[in-house]
Design an enzyme around this catalytic site. Structure first.
Site, PDB file in Angstrom:
ATOM      1  N   HIS A 199     -51.116 -31.452 -71.185  1.00 17.16           N
ATOM      2  CA  HIS A 199     -50.279 -32.215 -70.248  1.00 17.16           C
ATOM      3  C   HIS A 199     -49.071 -31.398 -69.789  1.00 17.16           C
ATOM      4  CE1 HIS A 199     -52.575 -35.782 -71.464  1.00 17.16           C
ATOM      5  NE2 HIS A 199     -52.409 -35.343 -72.707  1.00 17.16           N
ATOM      6  N   SER A 230     -38.919 -11.828 -50.719  1.00 15.46           N
ATOM      7  CA  SER A 230     -38.511 -12.816 -49.719  1.00 15.46           C
ATOM      8  C   SER A 230     -37.764 -12.114 -48.593  1.00 15.46           C
ATOM      9  CB  SER A 230     -37.602 -13.861 -50.372  1.00 15.46           C
ATOM     10  OG  SER A 230     -36.911 -14.610 -49.390  1.00 15.46           O
ATOM     11  N   LYS A 285     -35.777 -12.368 -55.009  1.00 13.38           N
ATOM     12  CA  LYS A 285     -37.079 -12.962 -55.249  1.00 13.38           C
ATOM     13  C   LYS A 285     -38.172 -11.916 -55.493  1.00 13.38           C
ATOM     14  CE  LYS A 285     -38.126 -16.699 -55.038  1.00 13.38           C
ATOM     15  NZ  LYS A 285     -38.503 -17.453 -53.819  1.00 13.38           N
ATOM     16  N   GLU A 289     -50.969 -16.722 -56.147  1.00 14.07           N
ATOM     17  CA  GLU A 289     -50.930 -17.876 -55.254  1.00 14.07           C
ATOM     18  C   GLU A 289     -52.068 -17.817 -54.235  1.00 14.07           C
ATOM     19  OE1 GLU A 289     -46.982 -17.832 -53.670  1.00 14.07           O
ATOM     20  OE2 GLU A 289     -46.074 -18.531 -55.532  1.00 14.07           O
TER      21      GLU A 289
END
Length: 459
Positions: free
Chosen positions: A156, A277, A283, A290
């Site tokens: 979970h 970024s 970043k 992804e």
């Protein structure tokens, strides 16, 4: 050159021609179409359609054409042929003249495309298995390097029980092993050759279709011509295997995205598989992972699309079946790319073992150990479970892990808790106790790694 036209008195509309033509995507079948044509030339020679001299001339021209295009199939796209079958035949006629027009005797584009697709799927299956084994090898390498890297396991997305990063790697090794085995099973069902089925009723020439099948790398000929030209099960099976494997790859990517986040900080991904970024200089985004996660949907879409296309089709061939190609071509390319990038992601991964251990010590992941300790003292598990739950609530309020509670604090929950509880609560003890097959016990994990290495070496 069209393979048909005598029945027609008007040219096809340009818009319909673009809508109907498939060369822009089925050019990928060029090598299979040529190989199938070489096999067919031998088959029709065996029944007297071609002389041996004509056969040799056709085969030489087909092999020459194959050598010309194999380095770069995209050169085919300069042509405006209807499909790859038309293109191959037109190029053959350019090389040998009217002799090239004999090759299609007894053959239909229906059984021709069926055999081309099945041969292509067979080749893809072997290539994909190689890439799966490569990714499995990278997982085993990383597992071997991180056998002592203790980290929290999750259910979970809550910290549950401690595991090791090696055990995590081997979980994905097992998923990929099932992906490999699905391809092995699918490959077995690709062993039958549809060529010689004609348009739907079989070829009119008494050739040995089993011999033709063997010449083309199959085990035997198909048994029913109607089924043969309509069958796309092998495409569906590949798309199904791809979809299941992409689920595994997507979960793998999601785990790494989470582990790489500032909130977890369990590992760093290489600059080679991350990007920055345009606005925020600090970043470092896990774009490779992804994209693996994101590309999963397009593979699912290809499977769903073909299932929908096939579900209402009457026997035998229908032009709807041309829609089997773009989806499978894209899905196989996507799956292969994701397998390759997954392996690249693992190449320079850096696991922060201090941080993973710290996280494993938090979250009361040793609570089950305390319950088992109480069971060993003769307390029923349900009662022990309740006692430990109260102890965890107390620890949270005191901001203390279970291993830091004093015996006096413990005994307010049950008098049988004594000094011998502390060794039980260590991370090492938590791992050591899971010694049954498949558990996180370090020896079991080492054995799993050794077995995987042996399997990969012998694959």
């Amino acid at each position: 050159m069209a393979l048909w036209g005598g029945r027609f008195t008007q040219e096809a509309d340009a818009k319909f021609k673009y809508f109907n033509d498939s060369l822009r995507f089925d050019y990928r079948l060029a090598l299979q179409d040529i190989d199938g044509s070489i096999g067919w030339a031998k088959a029709i020679t065996s029944v007297g359609i071609l002389t041996e001299a004509e056969h040799q001339q056709l085969v030489a021209a087909l092999k020459e054409l194959r050598a010309e295009i194999e380095p770069n199939l995209a050169i085919i796209l300069r042509d405006d042929a209807e499909d790859i079958h038309s293109w191959v035949e037109s190029k053959l006629i350019e090389k040998v003249g009217d002799l090239g027009k004999k090759l299609h005797t007894g053959r239909s584009r229906n059984d021709q495309v069926a055999v081309d697709m099945k041969m292509w799927c067979k080749a893809q299956t072997l290539a994909l298995q190689e890439r799966i084994r490569n990714l499995q090898g990278k997982l085993v390498e990383v597992a071997e390097q991180n056998q002592t890297a203790v980290m929290p396991g999750y259910t979970h997305l809550q910290r549950a029980q401690p595991v090791t990063f090696a055990h995590w790697c081997m979980a994905y090794y097992e998923m990929l092993d099932r992906d490999y085995s699905r391809l092995t099973d699918a490959f077995k069902r690709m062993k039958t050759c549809p060529l010689g089925s004609g348009a739907l009723a079989g070829t009119a020439y008494p050739m040995d279709r089993d011999a033709l099948a063997v010449d083309l790398g199959f085990a035997t000929a198909t048994r029913n011509s109607l089924d043969s030209v309509s069958d796309r099960d092998h495409v569906l099976e590949l798309l199904s295997a791809a979809s299941i494997s992409m689920v595994h790859l997507s979960r793998f990517a999601e785990d790494l995205i989470f582990f790489n986040s500032g909130e977890s900080a369990f590992l760093d991904l290489s600059d080679r598989v991350t990007s920055g970024s345009s606005l925020m200089p600090q970043k470092k985004n896990p774009d490779a992972c992804e994209l693996i996660r994101g590309k999963t949907g397009r593979v699912f879409g290809a499977l769903s699309g073909l299932l929908t296309t096939l579900k209402g089709l009457p026997l035998a061939y229908n032009k709807d079946m041309q829609e089997d190609k773009e989806g499978i071509f894209d899905a196989m390319e996507t799956w292969q790319a994701c397998l390759e990038i997954g392996a690249l992601v693992l190449e320079d991964i850096q696991v922060h073992t201090d941080r993973t251990r710290e996280a494993a010590q938090q979250g009361y992941s040793n609570a089950t150990e305390l319950a088992d300790y109480l069971v060993a003292k003769g307390i029923p598990f349900r009662e022990a479970h309740h006692i430990v739950g109260e102890a965890v609530v107390y620890g949270i309020r005191q901001r203390k892990p279970l291993e830091d509670l004093t015996i006096a604090e413990y005994q307010q929950f049950h008098p049988s808790i004594a000094e011998d509880v502390y060794p039980i609560l260590s991370l090492e003890s938590c791992l050591e106790k899971r010694s049954a097959k498949g558990g996180v016990n370090p020896q079991r994990v080492a054995e799993a790694i050794a077995a995987a290495k042996a399997k990969l070496e012998n694959s």
